[in-house]
Design an enzyme around this catalytic site. Sequence first.
Site, short mmCIF file in Angstrom:
data_model
loop_
_atom_site.label_atom_id
_atom_site.label_comp_id
_atom_site.label_asym_id
_atom_site.label_seq_id
_atom_site.Cartn_x
_atom_site.Cartn_y
_atom_site.Cartn_z
N ARG A 13 0.82 -1.22 0.00
CA ARG A 13 0.00 0.00 0.00
C ARG A 13 0.85 1.26 0.00
NH1 ARG A 13 -2.73 -0.69 5.49
NH2 ARG A 13 -0.63 -1.42 5.85
N GLU B 176 6.69 7.39 11.79
CA GLU B 176 6.40 8.29 12.89
C GLU B 176 7.37 9.45 12.76
OE1 GLU B 176 7.20 6.99 17.08
OE2 GLU B 176 5.06 6.51 16.93
N GLN C 149 4.59 25.09 17.30
CA GLN C 149 4.03 25.55 16.03
C GLN C 149 4.55 24.68 14.90
OE1 GLN C 149 4.04 29.85 15.29
NE2 GLN C 149 4.82 29.47 13.24
N ASP C 150 3.66 24.29 13.99
CA ASP C 150 4.04 23.57 12.78
C ASP C 150 3.87 24.50 11.59
OD1 ASP C 150 4.53 21.27 14.16
OD2 ASP C 150 2.97 20.08 13.22
N ASN C 151 4.87 24.52 10.69
CA ASN C 151 4.81 25.33 9.49
C ASN C 151 4.91 24.42 8.26
OD1 ASN C 151 4.82 27.69 11.05
ND2 ASN C 151 7.04 27.77 11.04
N ARG D 281 14.83 30.12 0.27
CA ARG D 281 14.20 30.78 1.43
C ARG D 281 15.24 30.77 2.54
NH1 ARG D 281 8.21 30.73 0.95
NH2 ARG D 281 7.70 29.55 -0.91
N HIS E 279 17.30 32.63 7.46
CA HIS E 279 16.40 33.26 8.41
C HIS E 279 16.73 32.87 9.85
CE1 HIS E 279 13.25 33.17 4.93
NE2 HIS E 279 14.14 34.13 4.77
N LYS F 165 14.20 24.20 15.34
CA LYS F 165 13.38 23.73 14.22
C LYS F 165 13.69 22.28 13.90
CE LYS F 165 13.11 28.24 11.93
NZ LYS F 165 13.49 28.99 10.73
N HIS G 49 18.86 29.52 9.27
CA HIS G 49 18.28 28.40 8.54
C HIS G 49 17.82 28.88 7.17
CE1 HIS G 49 14.68 25.87 7.43
NE2 HIS G 49 15.69 25.04 7.38
N TYR H 107 7.99 21.97 8.94
CA TYR H 107 8.89 22.07 10.08
C TYR H 107 8.16 22.49 11.34
CZ TYR H 107 9.32 26.97 8.46
OH TYR H 107 9.07 28.24 8.04
N LYS I 13 12.41 40.22 0.91
CA LYS I 13 13.10 40.18 2.20
C LYS I 13 14.49 39.55 2.03
CE LYS I 13 12.90 37.48 6.47
NZ LYS I 13 12.10 36.57 7.27
N ASP I 14 14.57 38.45 1.31
CA ASP I 14 15.85 37.76 1.15
C ASP I 14 16.80 38.53 0.23
OD1 ASP I 14 15.06 35.82 2.92
OD2 ASP I 14 14.41 34.43 1.38
#
Length: 185
Positions: free
Chosen positions: A23, A28, A46-48, A59, A62, A72, A119, A132, A169-170
Amino acid sequence: MKITETILPGVLILELRRFGDDRGWFMESWNRDTLRGHGIDIDFVQDNHSYSAHKGTVRGLHYQAPPHAQDKLVRVGRGSARDVAVDVRRGSETYGHWISVDLSAENGRQLLIPRGFLHGFATLTPDVELLYKCSDVYAPDCDGAVAWNDPDIGIDWGIDPAAATLSDKDRAAPRFADWTSPFTA
């Protein structure tokens, strides 16, 4: 789970076990008790989830400064990206050093990046989804960036720098030499 230390103290590569059959597979991706057993005790709050449409999207680099600095745990859910961490803890023996790890949906690797590190990532394929966990919430007043292509750091992003897709921004991020780190070792 296999945990590999990198040359940067606290930056770890986590390789998770996948259980597969006809399948597909199951893994995990985070288990507090398992990681505590390996000496990793982080309260993620927090999850992003980011999506980058084009190969060569960058990206970073940061950070979030204290009092909202973030640990992270990064993985790729679709596609492939080169994930980068740079030690910016003043007084650290590895200050200004970086590592990169290619994360992909196929290899299932994760990169644990403690607070005190810049990062960033570059997409190596189109249609990349990066997921993340963060140990503190996003705080705009603590948000910052350093130039991703700074020659003093010299990161190999695995892409053509001239063709990189960047945010405003970058593009405007300061050079490493013109920036004062808010982190200490």
